[in-house]
Design an enzyme around this catalytic site. Structure first.
Site, PDB file in Angstrom:
ATOM      1  N   LYS A  22      11.829 -15.442 110.508  1.00 45.09           N
ATOM      2  CA  LYS A  22      11.769 -15.228 109.049  1.00 45.09           C
ATOM      3  C   LYS A  22      11.731 -13.746 108.698  1.00 45.09           C
ATOM      4  CE  LYS A  22       8.079 -15.289 105.587  1.00 45.09           C
ATOM      5  NZ  LYS A  22       7.249 -14.136 105.919  1.00 45.09           N
ATOM      6  N   ASN A  23      10.826 -13.003 109.334  1.00 46.89           N
ATOM      7  CA  ASN A  23      10.632 -11.624 108.893  1.00 46.89           C
ATOM      8  C   ASN A  23      11.774 -10.698 109.315  1.00 46.89           C
ATOM      9  OD1 ASN A  23       8.417 -12.342 107.457  1.00 46.89           O
ATOM     10  ND2 ASN A  23       6.915 -11.641 108.971  1.00 46.89           N
ATOM     11  N   CYS A 117       3.488 -14.259  99.214  1.00 39.41           N
ATOM     12  CA  CYS A 117       2.189 -14.720  99.696  1.00 39.41           C
ATOM     13  C   CYS A 117       1.120 -13.739  99.263  1.00 39.41           C
ATOM     14  CB  CYS A 117       2.189 -14.798 101.218  1.00 39.41           C
ATOM     15  SG  CYS A 117       2.880 -16.324 101.804  1.00 39.41           S
ATOM     16  N   ARG A 123      -1.030  -5.878  97.501  1.00 35.66           N
ATOM     17  CA  ARG A 123      -0.342  -5.436  98.715  1.00 35.66           C
ATOM     18  C   ARG A 123       0.419  -4.165  98.352  1.00 35.66           C
ATOM     19  NH1 ARG A 123       2.130 -10.718 101.604  1.00 35.66           N
ATOM     20  NH2 ARG A 123       2.968  -9.136 102.981  1.00 35.66           N
ATOM     21  N   ASP A 307      -0.363 -12.445 111.571  1.00 32.51           N
ATOM     22  CA  ASP A 307       0.265 -13.672 111.079  1.00 32.51           C
ATOM     23  C   ASP A 307      -0.077 -14.887 111.941  1.00 32.51           C
ATOM     24  OD1 ASP A 307       1.311 -12.219 109.013  1.00 32.51           O
ATOM     25  OD2 ASP A 307       3.293 -11.959 109.921  1.00 32.51           O
ATOM     26  N   ARG A 399       8.262 -21.902 102.834  1.00 33.02           N
ATOM     27  CA  ARG A 399       8.850 -20.559 102.706  1.00 33.02           C
ATOM     28  C   ARG A 399       9.181 -19.992 104.075  1.00 33.02           C
ATOM     29  NH1 ARG A 399       6.041 -17.408  97.991  1.00 33.02           N
ATOM     30  NH2 ARG A 399       7.521 -15.910  98.745  1.00 33.02           N
TER      31      ARG A 399
HETATM   32  N1  EPU Z   1      -0.042  -0.828 103.531  1.00 33.12           N
HETATM   33  C1  EPU Z   1      -0.391   0.236 102.749  1.00 33.12           C
HETATM   34  N2  EPU Z   1       0.601   0.866 102.051  1.00 33.12           N
HETATM   35  C2  EPU Z   1       1.895   0.489 102.128  1.00 33.12           C
HETATM   36  C3  EPU Z   1       2.240  -0.591 102.931  1.00 33.12           C
HETATM   37  C4  EPU Z   1       1.246  -1.242 103.636  1.00 33.12           C
HETATM   38  O1  EPU Z   1      -1.563   0.603 102.662  1.00 33.12           O
HETATM   39  O2  EPU Z   1       2.738   1.108 101.467  1.00 33.12           O
HETATM   40  C5  EPU Z   1      -1.095  -1.514 104.312  1.00 33.12           C
HETATM   41  C6  EPU Z   1      -1.280  -2.965 103.870  1.00 33.12           C
HETATM   42  O3  EPU Z   1      -2.168  -3.071 102.798  1.00 33.12           O
HETATM   43  C7  EPU Z   1      -1.778  -3.589 105.151  1.00 33.12           C
HETATM   44  C8  EPU Z   1      -1.090  -2.802 106.256  1.00 33.12           C
HETATM   45  O4  EPU Z   1      -0.659  -1.587 105.662  1.00 33.12           O
HETATM   46  O5  EPU Z   1      -3.152  -3.415 105.248  1.00 33.12           O
HETATM   47  C9  EPU Z   1       0.120  -3.459 106.893  1.00 33.12           C
HETATM   48  O6  EPU Z   1       1.049  -3.863 105.899  1.00 33.12           O
HETATM   49  P1  EPU Z   1       2.616  -3.996 106.191  1.00 33.12           P
HETATM   50  O7  EPU Z   1       3.343  -3.076 105.291  1.00 33.12           O
HETATM   51  O8  EPU Z   1       2.839  -3.893 107.659  1.00 33.12           O
HETATM   52  O9  EPU Z   1       2.883  -5.486 105.729  1.00 33.12           O
HETATM   53  P2  EPU Z   1       4.178  -6.043 104.996  1.00 33.12           P
HETATM   54  O10 EPU Z   1       5.376  -5.310 105.438  1.00 33.12           O
HETATM   55  O11 EPU Z   1       3.907  -6.170 103.541  1.00 33.12           O
HETATM   56  C10 EPU Z   1       4.836  -7.708 106.862  1.00 33.12           C
HETATM   57  C11 EPU Z   1       5.061  -9.183 106.985  1.00 33.12           C
HETATM   58  C12 EPU Z   1       3.733  -9.911 106.861  1.00 33.12           C
HETATM   59  C13 EPU Z   1       2.766  -9.385 107.937  1.00 33.12           C
HETATM   60  C14 EPU Z   1       2.668  -7.868 107.885  1.00 33.12           C
HETATM   61  C15 EPU Z   1       1.861  -7.279 109.031  1.00 33.12           C
HETATM   62  C16 EPU Z   1       7.268  -9.461 106.062  1.00 33.12           C
HETATM   63  C17 EPU Z   1       8.113  -9.923 104.933  1.00 33.12           C
HETATM   64  N3  EPU Z   1       5.957  -9.606 105.909  1.00 33.12           N
HETATM   65  O12 EPU Z   1       4.244  -7.497 105.585  1.00 33.12           O
HETATM   66  O13 EPU Z   1       4.033 -11.252 107.133  1.00 33.12           O
HETATM   67  O14 EPU Z   1       1.506  -9.944 107.751  1.00 33.12           O
HETATM   68  O15 EPU Z   1       3.975  -7.284 107.925  1.00 33.12           O
HETATM   69  O16 EPU Z   1       2.408  -7.636 110.247  1.00 33.12           O
HETATM   70  O17 EPU Z   1       7.776  -8.988 107.074  1.00 33.12           O
HETATM   71  C18 EPU Z   1       3.828 -13.570 106.978  1.00 33.12           C
HETATM   72  O18 EPU Z   1       4.901 -13.681 107.580  1.00 33.12           O
HETATM   73  O19 EPU Z   1       3.042 -14.522 106.785  1.00 33.12           O
HETATM   74  C19 EPU Z   1       3.441 -12.275 106.443  1.00 33.12           C
HETATM   75  C20 EPU Z   1       2.581 -12.127 105.479  1.00 33.12           C
END
Ligand code: EPU
Length: 432
Positions: A22-23, A117, A123, A307, A399
């Site tokens: 998915k990701n 989510c 986020r 995850d 999803r």
């Molecule tokens: N963060 C910041 N600032 C930013 C971006 C992130 O402070 O600009 C912080 C977040 O608050 C968090 C940490 O950095 O504490 C990691 O966030 P990350 O950006 O890595 O998460 P994401 O890209 O929003 C993706 C996956 C999530 C998964 C996370 C961590 C996708 C679409 N989503 O989210 O997947 O939990 O990486 O591995 O790729 C899921 O599949 O269930 C899911 C939520």
């Protein structure tokens, strides 16, 4: 109301084919916007996040043709808009990858802030904004729309991420692929789907090195042309089925996996008394003895993935002794704990740590999923619990998990979905 109904309490046995990640898919589909010509994307998971993203691209003017259930041809040559500000965009988190893709292609992007989510409240995307700003974009947010504008094109820059962010790494890699000059992303995330996106972009003509390490170098190219690419297997879907057999007992074979991507998960399961055997592109997992307690902290890859945190915590409810699970990525990802309490689990959350006292069994209950992985955890709880469990909020699960009902049924789980006409089942929705 749509529900899953599970009659649990029995071991699971059989084989399950793992779908595309998915990701990775949700990053690669927006990346198609940057390609001149037809991209064929294979091994797409049949999940609603993919359907939604394809419909967003279509609404922006892309030609999308389904070749078969898992393969689409996407041609974005005729996309002329830099705007993704319509309602559908809000429906998924990964819409923010449209910012990097549109900035890369047009030098400007206007994208509605995504939903998706929602655990842990906000986020943030400050690291994405910091990176695009360093590359010469003016970024502002007004009325829920992110506007990112440059004079002409993004310019390469060195960006040191303050937190290891999957989303920022992907978004900046997208923008940088067609930027002028070199971009260096330092303290980058290393997840397999980051490598997959880099491989996709490189196969279309980009020049990206170092993906999968903390330092990624992107030499901007003038254009990328079409090609075909197959998405990697979903390590979290695979991990979820491993957690299910760990909790319920039995023996399963996962087909179409990359065992290396699952090492963080498999090694913890072994500590918990599960036999996990890695073969070339499959994994055999068996649990016959009682589950053992363990201690886990979630971390960016190659650490134990956040995850998988709800799923593994659920399994640890049935282990001998007291386990702890510390969430090292998100501020608050323990909302499912109240649901598990209805089944007789003993979990106390203190700050970012769940203290889990193992019980000998769980009892079926009526539950509600609050996000995708929490939903998967409740399904595992239902499989392990004695009696009937009903789970609401299953659209979250759909999803990100392809055909979970069919896959679990094939493993001998007594599970069915009860759909009502007002909430269409994924298969009843348009394919693209
Ligand atoms: N963060 C910041 N600032 C930013 C971006 C992130 O402070 O600009 C912080 C977040 O608050 C968090 C940490 O950095 O504490 C990691 O966030 P990350 O950006 O890595 O998460 P994401 O890209 O929003 C993706 C996956 C999530 C998964 C996370 C961590 C996708 C679409 N989503 O989210 O997947 O939990 O990486 O591995 O790729 C899921 O599949 O269930 C899911 C939520």
């Amino acid at each position: 109301m749509t529900k899953y109904v599970i009659n649990g309490g029995n071991p699971i046995n059989g084989e399950v084919e793992i779908s595309g990640a998915k990701n990775a898919a949700v990053a690669i589909i927006p990346a198609a916007l940057m390609v001149d010509g037809v991209c064929r994307i294979e091994n797409l998971p049949q999940i609603s996040d993919v359907t939604t993203l394809l419909s967003i691209l279509k609404e922006m003017g892309a030609d999308i043709r389904a070749v078969n259930k898992r393969t689409v041809d996407i041609d974005c040559t005729r996309v002329k808009t830099m705007r993704a500000t319509f309602d559908t965009v809000r429906r998924i988190r990964a819409s923010y990858y449209l910012i990097g893709a549109l900035l890369g292609r047009f030098g400007n992007a206007y994208v509605t802030m995504p939903g998706g989510c929602n655990f842990g409240g906000m986020r943030p995307i400050d690291q994405h904004v910091k990176g695009f700003t360093a590359m010469g974009a003016n970024v502002s947010v007004k009325n829920g729309v992110v506007s990112a504008e440059t004079d002409k094109v993004l310019r390469g820059a060195t960006i040191y991420l303050d937190v290891v962010s999957v989303g920022a790494t992907i978004n900046l890699m997208l923008g940088a692929a067609l930027a002028e000059g070199n971009t260096y992303i330092e303290n980058a995330a290393k997840e397999p789907h980051i490598v997959d996106l880099a491989n996709f972009l490189n196969s279309m003509g980009a020049d990206i090195r170092g993906a999968g390490t903390y330092s990624i170098k992107i030499r901007g190219v003038r254009r990328m042309s079409g090609g075909s690419y197959s998405i990697i297997p979903d390590q979290i879907e695979a991990g979820t089925y491993l957690a299910a057999v760990a909790g319920a007992g039995g023996r399963i074979v996962l087909r179409d996996v990359i065992p290396k991507h699952l090492e963080g998960i498999s090694s913890k399961l072994r500590e918990m008394g599960v036999t996990v055997v890695d073969l070339e592109d499959s994994i055999i997992a068996q649990r016959t003895d009682p589950l053992l307690k363990t201690h886990i902290k979630t971390m960016p890859y190659p650490g134990f993935p956040t995850d998988m945190q709800p799923q593994i915590s659920t399994v640890l409810c049935l282990a001998n002794g007291i386990s702890t699970v510390t969430e090292g990525v998100w501020d608050n990802r323990f909302r499912y704990v109240d649901e598990l309490a209805k089944m007789g689990s003993l979990i106390r959350v203190s700050g970012r740590t769940a203290i889990i006292e193992g019980v000998s069994n769980l009892t079926g209950a009526s539950l509600k999923a609050s996000d995708l992985r929490a939903g998967a955890a409740l399904v595992i709880a239902g499989i392990c619990a004695r009696g009937e469990t009903t789970i609401e909020g299953v659209s979250y699960i759909e999803r990100g998990y392809e055909k979970m009902i069919q896959k679990l049924s094939a493993l001998g789980v007594d599970i069915k979905a009860i759909y009502t006409p007002d909430e269409p089942h994924l298969e009843e929705q348009e394919a693209v």
